[in-house]
Scaffold this active site. Sequence first.
Site, PDB file in Angstrom:
ATOM      1  CB  THR A  79      -0.865  -0.001   1.204  1.00 38.49           C
ATOM      2  OG1 THR A  79      -1.777  -1.173   1.145  1.00 38.49           O
ATOM      3  CG2 THR A  79      -1.898   1.213   1.223  1.00 38.49           C
ATOM      4  N   GLY A 118       3.093  -3.068   8.348  1.00 41.07           N
ATOM      5  CA  GLY A 118       3.406  -3.397  10.066  1.00 41.07           C
ATOM      6  C   GLY A 118       4.860  -3.561  10.230  1.00 41.07           C
ATOM      7  CD  GLU A 362      -3.996  -9.173   3.583  1.00 47.44           C
ATOM      8  OE1 GLU A 362      -3.229  -8.888   4.596  1.00 47.44           O
ATOM      9  OE2 GLU A 362      -3.446  -9.012   2.367  1.00 47.44           O
TER      10      GLU A 362
HETATM   11  C1  LIG Z   1       2.680 -13.248  14.976  1.00 50.35           C
HETATM   12  C2  LIG Z   1       2.423 -14.722  14.026  1.00 50.35           C
HETATM   13  C3  LIG Z   1       1.494 -14.691  12.935  1.00 50.35           C
HETATM   14  C4  LIG Z   1       1.095 -15.989  12.356  1.00 50.35           C
HETATM   15  C5  LIG Z   1       0.106 -16.099  11.112  1.00 50.35           C
HETATM   16  C6  LIG Z   1      -0.963 -14.730  11.011  1.00 50.35           C
HETATM   17  C7  LIG Z   1      -2.012 -14.767   9.976  1.00 50.35           C
HETATM   18  C8  LIG Z   1      -2.504 -13.505   9.496  1.00 50.35           C
HETATM   19  C9  LIG Z   1      -2.978 -12.524  10.197  1.00 50.35           C
HETATM   20  C10 LIG Z   1      -2.550 -11.451  10.447  1.00 50.35           C
HETATM   21  C11 LIG Z   1      -1.475 -11.025   9.213  1.00 50.35           C
HETATM   22  C12 LIG Z   1      -1.811  -9.689   8.565  1.00 50.35           C
HETATM   23  C13 LIG Z   1      -1.930  -8.513   9.581  1.00 50.35           C
HETATM   24  C14 LIG Z   1      -2.269  -7.026   8.937  1.00 50.35           C
HETATM   25  C15 LIG Z   1      -1.976  -7.040   7.389  1.00 50.35           C
HETATM   26  C16 LIG Z   1      -2.529  -6.116   6.647  1.00 50.35           C
HETATM   27  C17 LIG Z   1      -1.513  -6.044   5.174  1.00 50.35           C
HETATM   28  C18 LIG Z   1      -2.384  -5.420   4.145  1.00 50.35           C
HETATM   29  O1  LIG Z   1      -3.294  -5.077   4.029  1.00 50.35           O
HETATM   30  S1  LIG Z   1      -1.427  -5.835   2.702  1.00 50.35           S
HETATM   31  C19 LIG Z   1      -2.381  -5.050   1.727  1.00 50.35           C
HETATM   32  C20 LIG Z   1      -3.595  -5.628   1.174  1.00 50.35           C
HETATM   33  N1  LIG Z   1      -4.170  -4.893  -0.140  1.00 50.35           N
HETATM   34  C21 LIG Z   1      -5.212  -5.499  -0.712  1.00 50.35           C
HETATM   35  O2  LIG Z   1      -5.817  -6.426  -0.101  1.00 50.35           O
HETATM   36  C22 LIG Z   1      -5.586  -4.743  -1.821  1.00 50.35           C
HETATM   37  C23 LIG Z   1      -6.982  -5.144  -2.525  1.00 50.35           C
HETATM   38  N2  LIG Z   1      -6.884  -4.922  -3.678  1.00 50.35           N
HETATM   39  C24 LIG Z   1      -6.890  -6.219  -4.575  1.00 50.35           C
HETATM   40  O3  LIG Z   1      -6.774  -7.221  -4.297  1.00 50.35           O
HETATM   41  C25 LIG Z   1      -6.889  -5.869  -6.223  1.00 50.35           C
HETATM   42  O4  LIG Z   1      -6.600  -4.640  -6.420  1.00 50.35           O
HETATM   43  C26 LIG Z   1      -8.339  -6.117  -6.568  1.00 50.35           C
HETATM   44  C27 LIG Z   1      -8.770  -7.719  -6.626  1.00 50.35           C
HETATM   45  C28 LIG Z   1      -9.392  -5.483  -6.091  1.00 50.35           C
HETATM   46  C29 LIG Z   1      -8.564  -5.529  -8.174  1.00 50.35           C
HETATM   47  O5  LIG Z   1      -7.280  -6.012  -8.680  1.00 50.35           O
HETATM   48  P1  LIG Z   1      -7.156  -6.072 -10.258  1.00 50.35           P
HETATM   49  O6  LIG Z   1      -7.611  -4.660 -10.564  1.00 50.35           O
HETATM   50  O7  LIG Z   1      -5.722  -6.565 -10.606  1.00 50.35           O
HETATM   51  O8  LIG Z   1      -7.898  -7.019 -10.842  1.00 50.35           O
HETATM   52  P2  LIG Z   1      -9.478  -6.870 -11.705  1.00 50.35           P
HETATM   53  O9  LIG Z   1      -9.249  -6.320 -12.887  1.00 50.35           O
HETATM   54  O10 LIG Z   1     -10.393  -6.541 -10.493  1.00 50.35           O
HETATM   55  O11 LIG Z   1      -9.802  -8.566 -11.756  1.00 50.35           O
HETATM   56  C30 LIG Z   1      -9.237  -9.087 -12.782  1.00 50.35           C
HETATM   57  C31 LIG Z   1      -9.265 -10.818 -12.803  1.00 50.35           C
HETATM   58  O12 LIG Z   1      -8.410 -11.055 -11.580  1.00 50.35           O
HETATM   59  C32 LIG Z   1      -9.089 -11.866 -10.892  1.00 50.35           C
HETATM   60  N3  LIG Z   1      -8.546 -11.564  -9.509  1.00 50.35           N
HETATM   61  C33 LIG Z   1      -8.275 -10.407  -8.850  1.00 50.35           C
HETATM   62  N4  LIG Z   1      -7.707 -10.699  -7.520  1.00 50.35           N
HETATM   63  C34 LIG Z   1      -7.243 -11.897  -7.460  1.00 50.35           C
HETATM   64  C35 LIG Z   1      -6.886 -12.958  -6.705  1.00 50.35           C
HETATM   65  N5  LIG Z   1      -6.215 -12.446  -5.441  1.00 50.35           N
HETATM   66  N6  LIG Z   1      -6.481 -14.145  -6.864  1.00 50.35           N
HETATM   67  C36 LIG Z   1      -7.165 -14.689  -8.170  1.00 50.35           C
HETATM   68  N7  LIG Z   1      -7.581 -13.947  -8.957  1.00 50.35           N
HETATM   69  C37 LIG Z   1      -7.880 -12.855  -8.868  1.00 50.35           C
HETATM   70  C38 LIG Z   1     -10.502 -11.313 -10.831  1.00 50.35           C
HETATM   71  O13 LIG Z   1     -11.264 -12.200 -10.132  1.00 50.35           O
HETATM   72  C39 LIG Z   1     -10.492 -11.004 -12.119  1.00 50.35           C
HETATM   73  O14 LIG Z   1     -11.112 -12.274 -12.806  1.00 50.35           O
HETATM   74  P3  LIG Z   1     -11.943 -12.502 -14.210  1.00 50.35           P
HETATM   75  O15 LIG Z   1     -11.325 -11.268 -15.330  1.00 50.35           O
HETATM   76  O16 LIG Z   1     -13.144 -12.047 -13.683  1.00 50.35           O
HETATM   77  O17 LIG Z   1     -11.739 -13.653 -14.301  1.00 50.35           O
HETATM   78  C1  LIG Z   2      -4.420  -1.354  10.479  1.00 51.65           C
HETATM   79  C2  LIG Z   2      -3.913  -1.274   9.179  1.00 51.65           C
HETATM   80  C3  LIG Z   2      -2.811  -2.406   8.885  1.00 51.65           C
HETATM   81  C4  LIG Z   2      -2.326  -2.200   7.493  1.00 51.65           C
HETATM   82  N1  LIG Z   2      -1.181  -2.884   7.415  1.00 51.65           N
HETATM   83  C5  LIG Z   2      -0.634  -3.048   6.013  1.00 51.65           C
HETATM   84  C6  LIG Z   2       0.559  -3.745   5.551  1.00 51.65           C
HETATM   85  O1  LIG Z   2       1.158  -4.194   6.520  1.00 51.65           O
HETATM   86  N2  LIG Z   2       1.025  -3.646   4.389  1.00 51.65           N
HETATM   87  C7  LIG Z   2       0.480  -3.094   3.149  1.00 51.65           C
HETATM   88  O2  LIG Z   2       0.832  -2.874   2.242  1.00 51.65           O
HETATM   89  N3  LIG Z   2      -0.787  -2.154   3.715  1.00 51.65           N
HETATM   90  C8  LIG Z   2      -1.368  -2.349   4.938  1.00 51.65           C
HETATM   91  N4  LIG Z   2      -2.596  -1.888   5.044  1.00 51.65           N
HETATM   92  C9  LIG Z   2      -3.100  -0.874   4.108  1.00 51.65           C
HETATM   93  C10 LIG Z   2      -4.567  -1.706   3.721  1.00 51.65           C
HETATM   94  O3  LIG Z   2      -4.412  -2.849   2.966  1.00 51.65           O
HETATM   95  C11 LIG Z   2      -5.315  -0.665   2.908  1.00 51.65           C
HETATM   96  O4  LIG Z   2      -5.685   0.427   3.756  1.00 51.65           O
HETATM   97  C12 LIG Z   2      -6.563  -1.577   2.153  1.00 51.65           C
HETATM   98  O5  LIG Z   2      -6.202  -2.380   1.157  1.00 51.65           O
HETATM   99  C13 LIG Z   2      -7.629  -0.426   1.725  1.00 51.65           C
HETATM  100  O6  LIG Z   2      -7.060   0.200   0.667  1.00 51.65           O
HETATM  101  P1  LIG Z   2      -7.253   1.828   0.691  1.00 51.65           P
HETATM  102  O7  LIG Z   2      -6.607   2.346   1.938  1.00 51.65           O
HETATM  103  O8  LIG Z   2      -6.544   2.576  -0.556  1.00 51.65           O
HETATM  104  O9  LIG Z   2      -8.769   2.335   0.720  1.00 51.65           O
HETATM  105  P2  LIG Z   2      -9.594   3.078  -0.354  1.00 51.65           P
HETATM  106  O10 LIG Z   2      -9.602   1.973  -1.592  1.00 51.65           O
HETATM  107  O11 LIG Z   2      -9.090   4.308  -0.969  1.00 51.65           O
HETATM  108  O12 LIG Z   2     -10.898   3.093   0.410  1.00 51.65           O
HETATM  109  C14 LIG Z   2     -11.568   4.287   0.206  1.00 51.65           C
HETATM  110  C15 LIG Z   2     -13.119   3.962  -0.036  1.00 51.65           C
HETATM  111  O13 LIG Z   2     -12.970   3.871  -1.610  1.00 51.65           O
HETATM  112  C16 LIG Z   2     -13.906   2.777  -1.904  1.00 51.65           C
HETATM  113  N5  LIG Z   2     -13.354   2.040  -2.875  1.00 51.65           N
HETATM  114  C17 LIG Z   2     -12.216   1.830  -3.353  1.00 51.65           C
HETATM  115  N6  LIG Z   2     -12.105   1.219  -4.717  1.00 51.65           N
HETATM  116  C18 LIG Z   2     -13.387   0.953  -5.010  1.00 51.65           C
HETATM  117  C19 LIG Z   2     -14.239   0.191  -6.086  1.00 51.65           C
HETATM  118  N7  LIG Z   2     -13.472  -0.241  -7.254  1.00 51.65           N
HETATM  119  N8  LIG Z   2     -15.575   0.356  -5.786  1.00 51.65           N
HETATM  120  C20 LIG Z   2     -16.372   0.882  -4.945  1.00 51.65           C
HETATM  121  N9  LIG Z   2     -15.722   1.698  -3.940  1.00 51.65           N
HETATM  122  C21 LIG Z   2     -14.556   1.469  -3.912  1.00 51.65           C
HETATM  123  C22 LIG Z   2     -13.812   1.639  -0.384  1.00 51.65           C
HETATM  124  O14 LIG Z   2     -14.916   1.004  -0.615  1.00 51.65           O
HETATM  125  C23 LIG Z   2     -13.788   2.662   0.645  1.00 51.65           C
HETATM  126  O15 LIG Z   2     -15.220   3.056   0.855  1.00 51.65           O
HETATM  127  C24 LIG Z   2      -3.179  -1.736   6.399  1.00 51.65           C
HETATM  128  C25 LIG Z   2      -4.091  -0.784   6.601  1.00 51.65           C
HETATM  129  C26 LIG Z   2      -4.587  -0.695   8.126  1.00 51.65           C
HETATM  130  C27 LIG Z   2      -5.751  -0.189   8.560  1.00 51.65           C
END
Ligand SMILES: CCCCCCCC/C=C\CCCCCCCC(=O)SCCNC(=O)CCNC(=O)[C@H](O)C(C)(C)COP(=O)(O)OP(=O)(O)OC[C@H]1O[C@@H](n2cnc3c(N)ncnc32)[C@H](O)[C@@H]1OP(=O)(O)O
Ligand SMILES: Cc1cc2nc3c(=O)[nH]c(=O)nc-3n(C[C@H](O)[C@H](O)[C@H](O)COP(=O)(O)OP(=O)(O)OC[C@H]3O[C@@H](n4cnc5c(N)ncnc54)[C@H](O)[C@@H]3O)c2cc1C
Length: 596
Positions: A79, A118, A362
């Site tokens: 991010t 983090g 996530e």
């Molecule tokens: C102490 C010990 C611990 C041990 C164990 C612990 C366990 C764990 C617990 C705790 C640890 C963690 C604690 C805090 C961590 C926080 C970390 C973070 O936050 S890291 C950042 C996260 N950031 C996001 O999640 C971004 C979200 N955004 C996205 O994922 C993408 O931008 C998305 C999916 C919204 C759009 O991606 P597009 O624009 O590239 O893809 P589109 O155009 O929408 O889709 C194209 C095709 O790709 C597929 N696709 C998209 N994502 C996919 C995926 N992940 N896998 C497979 N296909 C996917 C779609 O289904 C679509 O498929 P078709 O074309 O319809 O067939």
């Molecule tokens: C406690 C905490 C820990 C984190 N740790 C990590 C880390 O370790 N590593 C890391 O890389 N990231 C980390 N993050 C970041 C986190 O992964 C992002 O904040 C999260 O993925 C949301 O993305 P954003 O902040 O860009 O929100 P945005 O996507 O900007 O969201 C803002 C608003 O826009 C809306 N929106 C965005 N896109 C769309 C769409 N296509 N359609 C409709 N609505 C939409 C959302 O629903 C929301 O209401 C952490 C965040 C937090 C809060």
Amino acid sequence: MYGQIVRDGLVNVTGIEDLGLTSPVLQRTSDAFFKEISPFLLHFGMFVPTIIGQCTPEQQAKWLPLAMDLKIIGTYAQTELGHGTFIRGLETTATYDASTEQFILKTPKLSSYKWWAGGLGKTANHCIVLAQLYTKGVCHGPHPFIVQIRDTETHMPLPGIKVGEIGPKLGFNTADNGFLGFEDFRIPRENLMMKNAQVTKDGTYVKVARHGKLTYGTMVFVRVMLVSDMAYCLAKAVTIAVRYSAVRRQSQPKPDQPEPQVLDYLTQQHKLFICISTAHAMKLTSTWLWNTFTGVLADMRDGNTDTLPELHALSSCLKAISTSDTSALIEQCRFACGGHGYMYSSNLPALYSFATATRTYEGDYTVLLLQTARFLVKSWEQMDEGKPLTPTLAYLEQSRNGSQVSWDDSPEGIVRGFDAVAAGRIGACVKSIRKHINNGMDYEDAWQMTTVQLVGAAEAHCRAVICRVYRDETARLTAGCSPGVKAVLDQLSTLYLLYWALERTGDLLRFSSLSERDIENLQARYEALLLKIRPNAVGLVDAFDFRDEVLMSTLGSYDGRVYERLMEEALKTPLNREPVSDSFHKYIKPMMQGKL
Ligand SMILES: CCCCCCCC/C=C\CCCCCCCC(=O)SCCNC(=O)CCNC(=O)[C@H](O)C(C)(C)COP(=O)(O)OP(=O)(O)OC[C@H]1O[C@@H](n2cnc3c(N)ncnc32)[C@H](O)[C@@H]1OP(=O)(O)O
Ligand SMILES: Cc1cc2nc3c(=O)[nH]c(=O)nc-3n(C[C@H](O)[C@H](O)[C@H](O)COP(=O)(O)OP(=O)(O)OC[C@H]3O[C@@H](n4cnc5c(N)ncnc54)[C@H](O)[C@@H]3O)c2cc1C
């Protein structure tokens, strides 16, 4: 403060390591050290899994031992200030220089700075960086790189690295989340994690992965893990709230009677017993999802990615719904404890701040449900073309002939009711998209105009999956139990179905033959079931078996000495060290004497 946090984190990590235990145990025992989270969470939760999921065997042989022995401490920096959700829009670049066989990392502007990772602020000396990969003038999209950002001896940031802590947050304040900027920072070619894509020495880009989204694999893994994490968090919160509700006596419904336990109020049971059920539902669903996940990994090892889309859809909606339900229900546990639930020493505030963050990180709730909706709409269209449906969407077949499902208030009947709601809501979305297109909109605009309904359809699909899995897994797991245990666990799974049927009467009236009389029956059955569960409520939360050290709660300790513990904690607060604060003499007294 930070020093104490790191010390506790290392005691936890090295202690478990000495016991030769695995990281899920680490995750659980870290709760005995931190009300929020360990500064090493990202190291084990994402840095290590990414090395495993995104590196070649040779790269793993180099980096994994260092990471597992804590010779390097990592995090996951994807991010940026300007982008979190839209990964394809990330601005950090990694440009290949064939003359030196290096990648040059740049954060071209402020919005490109990595933000949130983090442990990045002060703890980590390495990180996974997602950057747009450029080679031979072509951009190949976001790819993962392993980057050393601090000197492992002095911990000083390396030249070209700007790094720091992002400041106080609603919670997660033991995680030193950080920011990171690169000024022409060079890393060896081999630091591109090359399992799914490679760059040869001369800069040729070679795509290895059979699926374009395997770079997103770590996020799928964490989303799967978070469903289990949420079950655990909610179980802690409801243990605190139920135990406190058994101790707390308040009000006098009958003049000549003593004040009752607040747990005897039906409204208190309505607040809390769904939390017990939901913790069980999420735990059983998370185990089912984990088995699905490992099955898809096995398929992919055999070169088959056909089951990945359904896993992405399932992990997306289950992560969204489990985190949203858990955040709401932990807050409900806090409400159920009155003023004392607002005390930090109750541990409910920290549990809430962790869960509500998980609704965002996530993958944001809305964004992930729309990912699931994309899969649901595609599946509906494939069904229209006569193609087979994936297992979790088999229920769509029943909606083909458009007949309304007849309402049946047995548990199995209610599960079928939720299938009908999901099928109906997905069908309504498809109809809405097609209507907008027929009125001249392009597909993207027609999709956008339907997104409010699409989020609802994805939630309905997820609810149907949870209800079915919870019901089926309870039946399977209690088959060998004593009649008493089986009866109580059946009561919990039935309560979940009745609770959500009452929450979704509008949908059930729309998509099944549910009548007003049926709703009256549901309400009566639900209330009667709350009374049946009451005698076992404390036993049910005791069965989660949390030690006081892990629960860390003045309200939820096993011995029920709530008021003594609240006072003990109050007397520890720094403000009580002296009878008169020096602020009296500095400010209050001069003010009272008109001298300010
Ligand atoms: C102490 C010990 C611990 C041990 C164990 C612990 C366990 C764990 C617990 C705790 C640890 C963690 C604690 C805090 C961590 C926080 C970390 C973070 O936050 S890291 C950042 C996260 N950031 C996001 O999640 C971004 C979200 N955004 C996205 O994922 C993408 O931008 C998305 C999916 C919204 C759009 O991606 P597009 O624009 O590239 O893809 P589109 O155009 O929408 O889709 C194209 C095709 O790709 C597929 N696709 C998209 N994502 C996919 C995926 N992940 N896998 C497979 N296909 C996917 C779609 O289904 C679509 O498929 P078709 O074309 O319809 O067939
Ligand atoms: C406690 C905490 C820990 C984190 N740790 C990590 C880390 O370790 N590593 C890391 O890389 N990231 C980390 N993050 C970041 C986190 O992964 C992002 O904040 C999260 O993925 C949301 O993305 P954003 O902040 O860009 O929100 P945005 O996507 O900007 O969201 C803002 C608003 O826009 C809306 N929106 C965005 N896109 C769309 C769409 N296509 N359609 C409709 N609505 C939409 C959302 O629903 C929301 O209401 C952490 C965040 C937090 C809060």
